[in-house]
Design an enzyme around this catalytic site. Structure first.
Site, PDB file in Angstrom:
ATOM      1  CD  GLU A   1      -0.120   3.042   3.468  1.00 45.73           C
ATOM      2  OE1 GLU A   1      -0.105   1.914   4.350  1.00 45.73           O
ATOM      3  OE2 GLU A   1       0.438   3.875   3.458  1.00 45.73           O
TER       4      GLU A   1
ATOM      5  CE  LYS B   1      -1.974  -0.929   3.974  1.00 49.55           C
ATOM      6  NZ  LYS B   1      -1.849  -2.467   3.934  1.00 49.55           N
ATOM      7  CB  THR B   2       3.605   2.448   2.371  1.00 50.33           C
ATOM      8  OG1 THR B   2       2.845   1.977   3.460  1.00 50.33           O
ATOM      9  CG2 THR B   2       4.383   3.777   2.401  1.00 50.33           C
TER      10      THR B   2
END
Length: 479
Positions: free
Chosen positions: A170, A126-127
Site C-alpha cells: 500500500e 488503497k488498503t
C-alpha cells in the site's frame, strides 16, 4: 517528523538491530512483522499498549509502552513514524549516537529490495485494493509478500513475508512516502486532493502522482481508473510520456471494463470485459458499489503480472475484507453496528451510500470522529455535507495530530444538511456511546466512522443496547 531518504539504501538484512519509534502503527508494525519473519532483531516503542504490540511480542519483538532513550538498547537502525516529533527522546538519542535513521518509506523499501513491487496508491481505496490483489495472487498459487495499512478480517494480519518474488505494498501518499518506491506495477485508484498540510496545493498533490508514475521501473506499467477525473488525467499524461498504461472502470474506453453491476445490501456482482471480450463475473462480498472498482483494479494489475483470469476472479470472489473497512461489529435488539476508517469527504460519501444500502428500511445513525485537525480545518464544509446522507449524526472532536485553536467538531455542524434535532455535538468520549444508544431503534444501522479510536464506541453501543433491552423486558414486579 519527516526523515529524508538515505543517500544509499541498505538492504533490510544489513540494518542490524532495528528499533521502531511508533511500532504500534499500521505502517511500522507491518514492516516489523516482516523483519521478524526474516530473523532480524526488532524492538520498538509506542505511546500505549495494544493488541498489535502483543502480537509483535509473540513474534519475538521487544516492545515498550512510552518513549525513553534507554529503549534503544543495542539498536543499529531506528525507524521513525511520521507522527513522531523531533523532540522524541528516542529520536534525540539516536541522533546523539549517530545511528542510521530510516523513515517508514525507507524501511519498507529495504524489505522490498530485490522483489517485483506492485504499489497501490490513490486518495481512497488503497488498503482494500492492495488487500484484494494479495488475496487474488495467493489464490493463484503465488505467495506474495505484502505490507498493507489494515488487517485482513480472516487472518488478522497486515503484513506477510512470502516466498514468491512479488511484493504488494500500500503506497501511502500522505507524507510523499510513495515517491521512494520503485514499482513494476503502479496502481492509482483515484487522485482526490488530501493531506493539504503536507501538500502546498491541489496542484502540488496532483504533481506528486506524476512523479510516482516516473518511479515505475523499465518494463513496468501503470494501472489507473478512468472513471476518476484525476486518475484519467494521470493516465493520459503518462501515455503521452510513453508509459505503458492499463485502465479500468465503467467508462466505455476502459481497457478492463466493469459491466452489468448488481448491488446487494452487503456486496455486489459485476462482469469484466477486457478489450471487448467478456471474461466472466466477480462476486464481491463487501458492501458498497465502490468495491467493484477496487476489485477491477486488483484484477487489472494481476493480469498484467501474468496471472490467469479465471483463478483471479475466483480469488477476488473469496475476499473477506479488511478491518475498519465497513467492518461488521455485531448486533443487538435489531440494531446492527459497523465501523469504517473513512475520514475524507469522498470516502465518507461512498461509505454512507453503502450503509444506506445495507440498512434497507432502517435508519443510518453515524458517530463521526474526524481524523486530524488539519483535515477538519481544510474540509469541514465537505465533511458536513457528506454526513447529510445519514439520518442521525453524532459528531466528536478531531484527533490524530496537534490541536489547532478554533478547530473542533463544532465547525462541521452548520454544514450538515439535517434538522438540528438530528445532530449532536459530543465532546465527551465516555458520553458518545450513550448518545448513540439513546437514539437508536430496532432496524437501525449504526456506523462509527473516522479516526481509529472511534471503533471502540461500537462495542459499547451494543452493550448499552443489550442492557436497555434486558431492562425493558423485565416484569414490572421485578423492577
Amino acid at each position: 517528523m519527516i526523515v529524508p531518504p538515505p543517500p544509499e539504501l541498505v538492504p533490510a538484512e544489513k540494518l542490524g538491530h532495528v528499533h521502531f519509534v511508533g511500532i504500534g502503527g499500521a505502517g511500522l508494525s507491518g514492516i516489523a512483522r516482516i523483519m521478524l519473519a526474516r530473523g532480524m532483531t526488532v524492538s520498538g516503542s509506542d505511546a500505549k499498549d495494544s493488541l498489535t504490540l502483543t502480537a509483535l511480542r509473540a513474534l519475538g519483538a521487544t516492545c515498550y509502552v512510552g518513549h525513553d532513550a534507554d529503549h534503544l538498547g543495542t539498536a543499529d537502525t531506528v525507524v521513525v513514524s511520521t507522527a513522531i516529533k523531533e523532540t522524541n527522546p528516542e529520536v534525540v538519542e539516536a541522533r546523539r549516537r549517530g545511528l542510521l535513521l530510516y523513515s517508514r518509506a525507507a524501511a519498507l523499501s529495504a524489505v522490498m529490495d530485490g522483489r517485483r513491487v506492485a504499489a497501490v496508491s490513490g486518495a481512497h481505496g488503497k488498503t482494500t485494493t492492495s488487500s484484494m490483489l494479495a488475496v487474488a495472487l495467493q489464490h493463484c498459487g503465488a505467495d506474495p509478500s505484502f505490507a498493507i495499512g489494515g488487517n485482513f478480517n480472516d487472518t488478522g494480519t497486515n503484513a506477510h513475508d512470502g516466498t514468491g518474488d512479488i511484493f504488494v505494498v500500500e503506497a501511502d501518499e500522505s507524507d510523499r512516502a510513495f515517491l521512494q518506491y520503485s514499482p513494476e506495477v503502479a496502481v492509482v485508484t483515484n487522485v482526490d486532493p488530501d493531506h493539504l498540510d503536507m501538500y502546498a496545493s491541489p496542484e502540488d498533490y496532483h504533481q506528486a502522482f506524476d512523479i510516482f508514475v516516473d518511479c515505475i521501473v523499465p518494463g513496468g506499467f501503470l494501472v489507473a481508473c478512468v472513471d476518476d477525473p484525476g486518475a484519467r488525467r494521470l493516465a493520459e499524461s503518462a501515455r503521452a510520456r510513453g508509459v505503458d498504461v492499463r485502465t479500468y472502470g465503467e467508462s466505455d474506453d476502459a481497457d478492463v471494463r466493469i459491466d452489468n453491476v448488481v448491488v446487494r445490501p452487503l456486496g455486489s456482482t459485476f462482469e469484466l470485459v477486457v478489450h471487448g471480450r467478456r471474461q466472466g463475473t466477480i462476486d464481491v462480498h463487501v458492501a458498497g458499489r465502490h468495491h467493484t472498482w477496487n476489485a477491477a483494479a486488483a484484477y487489472t494489475a494481476a493480469i498484467g503480472l501474468g496471472f490467469p483470469s479465471a483463478e483471479l476472479r475466483e480469488g477476488l470472489s473469496n475476499y473477506a475484507g479488511t478491518r475498519r473497512r465497513f467492518e461488521y461489529k455485531g448486533a443487538a435488539a435489531g440494531v446492527r453496528v459497523y465501523d469504517d476508517y473513512g475520514h475524507h469527504p469522498t470516502e465518507m460519501l461512498v461509505n454512507l451510500r453503502a450503509a444506506r444500502g445495507a440498512a434497507g428500511d432502517g435508519r443510518v445513525i453515524v458517530c463521526f470522529r474526524p481524523l486530524r485537525h488539519t483535515r477538519t480545518q481544510f474540509f469541514y464544509r465537505e465533511l458536513g455535507e457528506a454526513l447529510g446522507l445519514a439520518d442521525e449524526v453524532i459528531v466528536m472532536d478531531p484527533t490524530g495530530d496537534d490541536p489547532i485553536p478554533g478547530v473542533t467538531g463544532a465547525l462541521i455542524l452548520p454544514h450538515i444538511p439535517l434538522p438540528p434535532e438530528r445532530i449532536v455535538y459530543e465532546r465527551s468520549w465516555s458520553a458518545a456511546p450513550v448518545r448513540v444508544a439513546e437514539r437508536v431503534r430496532p432496524g437501525d444501522l449504526v456506523l462509527t466512522l473516522g479516526a481509529p479510536d472511534v471503533a471502540l464506541i461500537g462495542p459499547e453501543v451494543l452493550e448499552l443496547i443489550g442492557d436497555r433491552l434486558e431492562s425493558e423486558s423485565e416484569p414490572d414486579a421485578a423492577r
